[in-house]
Design a protein around this motif. Structure first.
Motif, mmCIF file in Angstrom:
data_model
loop_
_atom_site.group_PDB
_atom_site.id
_atom_site.type_symbol
_atom_site.label_atom_id
_atom_site.label_comp_id
_atom_site.label_asym_id
_atom_site.label_seq_id
_atom_site.Cartn_x
_atom_site.Cartn_y
_atom_site.Cartn_z
ATOM 1 N N LYS A 1 1.188 -2.835 9.476
ATOM 2 C CA LYS A 1 2.266 -2.091 8.774
ATOM 3 C C LYS A 1 2.707 -2.692 7.531
ATOM 4 C CE LYS A 1 3.345 0.213 13.095
ATOM 5 N NZ LYS A 1 4.178 -0.026 14.311
ATOM 6 N N ILE A 2 3.148 -1.975 6.469
ATOM 7 C CA ILE A 2 3.438 -2.524 5.336
ATOM 8 C C ILE A 2 5.057 -2.147 4.998
ATOM 9 C CG2 ILE A 2 3.242 -2.030 2.863
ATOM 10 C CD1 ILE A 2 0.424 -1.531 3.082
ATOM 11 N N LEU A 3 5.754 -3.318 4.832
ATOM 12 C CA LEU A 3 7.039 -3.395 4.605
ATOM 13 C C LEU A 3 7.374 -2.233 3.385
ATOM 14 C CD1 LEU A 3 9.170 -5.342 5.916
ATOM 15 C CD2 LEU A 3 9.229 -6.750 4.130
ATOM 16 N N ARG B 1 9.608 -1.572 0.284
ATOM 17 C CA ARG B 1 10.044 -2.646 -0.895
ATOM 18 C C ARG B 1 11.416 -1.800 -1.676
ATOM 19 N NH1 ARG B 1 5.517 -0.831 0.196
ATOM 20 N NH2 ARG B 1 6.282 1.129 -0.739
ATOM 21 N N LEU C 1 11.925 -0.296 8.682
ATOM 22 C CA LEU C 1 11.327 -1.203 7.869
ATOM 23 C C LEU C 1 9.984 -1.022 7.058
ATOM 24 C CD1 LEU C 1 11.649 -4.452 10.132
ATOM 25 C CD2 LEU C 1 13.233 -3.969 8.213
ATOM 26 N N VAL C 2 9.253 -0.065 7.489
ATOM 27 C CA VAL C 2 8.029 0.005 6.952
ATOM 28 C C VAL C 2 7.706 1.663 6.611
ATOM 29 C CG1 VAL C 2 6.839 -1.602 8.494
ATOM 30 C CG2 VAL C 2 7.056 0.836 9.275
ATOM 31 N N PHE D 1 2.413 -5.995 -1.679
ATOM 32 C CA PHE D 1 2.677 -5.234 -0.633
ATOM 33 C C PHE D 1 2.622 -6.169 0.599
ATOM 34 C CE2 PHE D 1 1.452 -1.857 -3.410
ATOM 35 C CZ PHE D 1 2.135 -0.699 -3.139
ATOM 36 N N LYS D 2 3.753 -6.282 1.480
ATOM 37 C CA LYS D 2 3.880 -7.247 2.484
ATOM 38 C C LYS D 2 3.475 -6.558 3.797
ATOM 39 C CE LYS D 2 6.999 -10.190 -0.340
ATOM 40 N NZ LYS D 2 8.260 -10.380 -0.738
ATOM 41 N N ILE D 3 3.028 -7.502 4.621
ATOM 42 C CA ILE D 3 2.425 -7.019 6.048
ATOM 43 C C ILE D 3 3.282 -7.593 7.042
ATOM 44 C CG2 ILE D 3 0.576 -6.727 7.342
ATOM 45 C CD1 ILE D 3 -1.165 -6.512 5.230
ATOM 46 N N LEU D 4 3.915 -6.502 7.813
ATOM 47 C CA LEU D 4 4.844 -6.946 8.815
ATOM 48 C C LEU D 4 3.902 -7.708 9.817
ATOM 49 C CD1 LEU D 4 7.775 -5.886 9.403
ATOM 50 C CD2 LEU D 4 6.807 -4.346 10.844
ATOM 51 N N GLU E 1 13.387 -11.532 4.537
ATOM 52 C CA GLU E 1 12.002 -11.015 4.665
ATOM 53 C C GLU E 1 11.021 -11.786 5.182
ATOM 54 O OE1 GLU E 1 11.603 -8.134 0.590
ATOM 55 O OE2 GLU E 1 9.985 -9.456 0.982
ATOM 56 N N VAL F 1 7.277 -11.231 7.708
ATOM 57 C CA VAL F 1 5.673 -10.662 7.130
ATOM 58 C C VAL F 1 5.173 -12.060 7.202
ATOM 59 C CG1 VAL F 1 6.696 -9.200 5.539
ATOM 60 C CG2 VAL F 1 6.443 -11.434 4.892
#
Lengths: 422, 422
Positions: A66-68, A70, A85-86, B65-68, B82, B86
């Motif tokens: 899953k991607i946070l 922004r 969050l995502v 793009f950050k991943i949970l 954050e 992640v």
């Protein structure tokens, strides 16, 4: 420095030797499927989280990266659950994005639309040998074709591809969800028990007829139903006669067109196939994905225990995006398994062109370098793979290394040969 | 249903017309770079968040793009920032992952290692025309080669590729970070002001010499420094004579080998290039990425305002992973811009094979289908692209649609022609 050298858990760096095979297989896929009229298409690797969690993906929905969110959309203070969050996730397959794509672009696409997708998908599975959390999928799908022409073309294209990659004697097993259901209905299982019954049936190749009988009884189904059900599997054969047997036996439980269609697919493919393989009717074939509505198929290969590809018809899925049902049928090959089989067999990419290396002695003047570059240019223009490198002190080792990479034709360029003319 | 049809914000579905060009360009890249001895390699799209945030990526680190985290590792209760949430992110370029890859695999790779990477990268940039949040990058890098052979081969390979894609009259501008620094030092700027000075210098093509003068003065630099600095830019020319001029003028501020090396790269490339383009020395070329240590270069094309590719030498980066400095030099082409230019120019992919369609009349018996499949098989074996479709009621419209896709050779198959023989 604290930088990490290993790739992230469960994912893989691809070394040149594997990439050479991957590139070759990808090119063969594109070339072969193109002759069958498939067009390349692509969707972003990131998909809306709402779409990914829309219950089309079964267990894969548990495995999403899953991607946070922004910027201002992300508020840690007020977030009370993951959903806050995502906003996106990495796609776990290519079928859901294809449905979204078709819904978005149907009026820009031909009908039927024959789509080829080659792309990575991600699943946060428990890491295990030979399975990775990022892997390539390769799907062909025909959207907007209700007739069996879709199944026939998908099976011919896929088997032709495997044949070109030197795979032989594989089997494509085929069944139809509607046959599965008719057999269960005929035996007296209630409709809401089908899923459970099929999960047990799916183990037939591992636990055999007796194992299936035991598990069905343990699940609480009566002897009569179970006997009637297993009787069918004892009698049925893996060929056209088997389909005819079920057609007669199941009577009104089975739409006759389903049986006729399946026979027609098998015999048409058998008569026009290019690769060496056989079609097999397999009434125990279940396939997990809940979205299949008709035919289902799977490739079995003796060299490899499991399936190296599969697919089927999913006529209801695109309607979930568009509100308008669109017939759809797809076939996915197990790209990673195929690459693994080729790698392990020491497969040599046949298109490999001749390789040549120039080794430059230390102190080469500019005019010499230019002459060597010009020689290399000639060879490169003929498509030859040319390496130019500075000669090392340990030239013997350097040449051994180059030979390992396939550079057996090595030209040593000494300064004295390339001195500028007076 | 609430499913979303559009792709996620800033990302793009690829239609078949664009994919045809993309596939063609990718194949041309692989074929061309292979002749120059580059090997394909790949890293996962997901990278450790620690690596992505290691200050190698400049502003791109703001766009990740950050991943949970997943499973037990994710704890919303205790997460206060954050970083607690992640553990990975999508790569924003291919250079950082290459450095990690090389650190991880150096002993399995040849030296020098000539790497080709084609892959998607992601940046959460503000969406704007022609810029997307997922885009393809295509990099070649030579690791372990300290000599200018690296620059020469990178420039020859890249320009040859562009020539094969029918681009002409482009310019490859080249400079060296050490020349930039020497010019600033010679003019009396203190070392800690270089970054600011170069950011202003970088605007030369937009604001001109006077604009640069104004901005330098506004930034508080004295008239004497600014005059001395700009004097250099007034005198210098964009050719070998320009390099000679600076070599003399800058004296001990500039390592003579830097000037000689740059001259040698330019003249060697000019003498052995395959494509129609020119090399230009550009002392105003800065390039943003802070990791460059030596030569820097950029491709300018008249048809297109901006840069369509660039690169340079970054000898310090790999040492950050390995602790051992490794010379490195890379060239990245602007894949998306090149595809856009080809698309907008109506580029026709030259390898396009003949296309043939068979239209099947309704009610065709199985024997007829088999005959048509056999005809199609013959054509496909010759590499022709063959579409088989059921004839629609509006046959005229169907044929128009097929013609649009390039299927001009259409064979209508009527039941009467394909009746089984008695």
């Amino acid at each position: 420095m604290a930088l990490k050298k290993k790739p992230v858990t469960g994912m893989k760096d691809m070394l040149p030797r594997e990439m050479e095979i991957r590139d070759y297989v990808i090119q063969m896929i594109k070339d072969t499927y193109r002759t069958f009229g498939f067009s390349s298409m692509e969707t972003p690797c990131v998909e809306h989280i709402e779409n990914l969690l829309s219950k089309q993906g079964g267990e894969n929905e548990q495995l999403i990266f899953k991607i946070l969110k922004r910027g201002a959309k992300l508020n840690l203070e007020t977030a009370s659950c993951e959903a806050d969050l995502v906003d996106g996730g990495l796609r776990y397959d290519l079928t859901l994005p294809l449905s979204r794509y078709y819904a978005n672009h149907a009026n820009e696409l031909p009908s039927p639309f024959k789509a080829l997708q080659i792309g990575n998908v991600w699943r946060a599975d428990r890491p295990q040998r030979g399975r990775f959390r990022q892997f390539m999928q390769c799907d062909i799908d025909i959207l907007g074709e209700a007739s069996n022409l879709a199944e026939i073309e998908l099976i011919l294209a896929t088997s032709t591809l495997l044949g070109k990659l030197d795979f032989k004697n594989f089997t494509i097993r085929i069944n139809d969800r509607r046959i599965l259901k008719a057999m269960a209905a005929y035996s007296g299982f209630p409709e809401d028990s089908y899923d459970e019954v099929f999960i047990i049936l799916d183990k037939m190749d591992k636990i055999g007829l007796e194992g299936v009988e035991t598990e069905l009884k343990e699940a609480g189904y009566g002897q009569e139903k179970v006997d009637k059900y297993l009787e069918l599997f004892k009698e049925v054969t893996n060929d056209l006669a088997g389909i005819r047997y079920l057609k007669e036996k199941l009577g009104s439980f089975l739409d006759q067109e389903v049986a006729d269609g399946l026979s027609m697919i098998i015999s048409s493919v058998e008569e026009t196939k290019e690769a060496e393989f056989k079609m097999s009717f397999d009434p125990t074939l279940v396939r997990g994905m809940s979205y299949y509505t008709g035919t289902i198929f799977e490739i079995s290969m003796d060299e490899f225990g499991g399936s190296v590809g599969g697919g089927g018809r999913y006529d209801k899925m695109i309607g979930k995006f568009t509100g308008q049902e669109t017939p759809a049928c797809g076939f996915s090959i197990g790209f990673e398994r195929i690459v693994m089989l080729l790698l392990e067999s020491g497969y040599q990419v046949p298109t490999q062109k001749e390789k040549k290396a120039f080794l430059i002695e230390k102190g080469m003047p500019e005019q010499g370098i230019v002459k060597i570059l010009a020689l290399a240019k000639e060879e490169r223009e003929q498509g030859k793979q040319v390496m130019i490198a500075n000669m090392k002190k340990n030239k013997k080792f350097q040449k051994e290394q180059l030979a390992q990479e396939g550079y057996t034709d090595v030209k040593e360029c000494f300064v004295r040969e390339f001195l500028p003319e007076e």
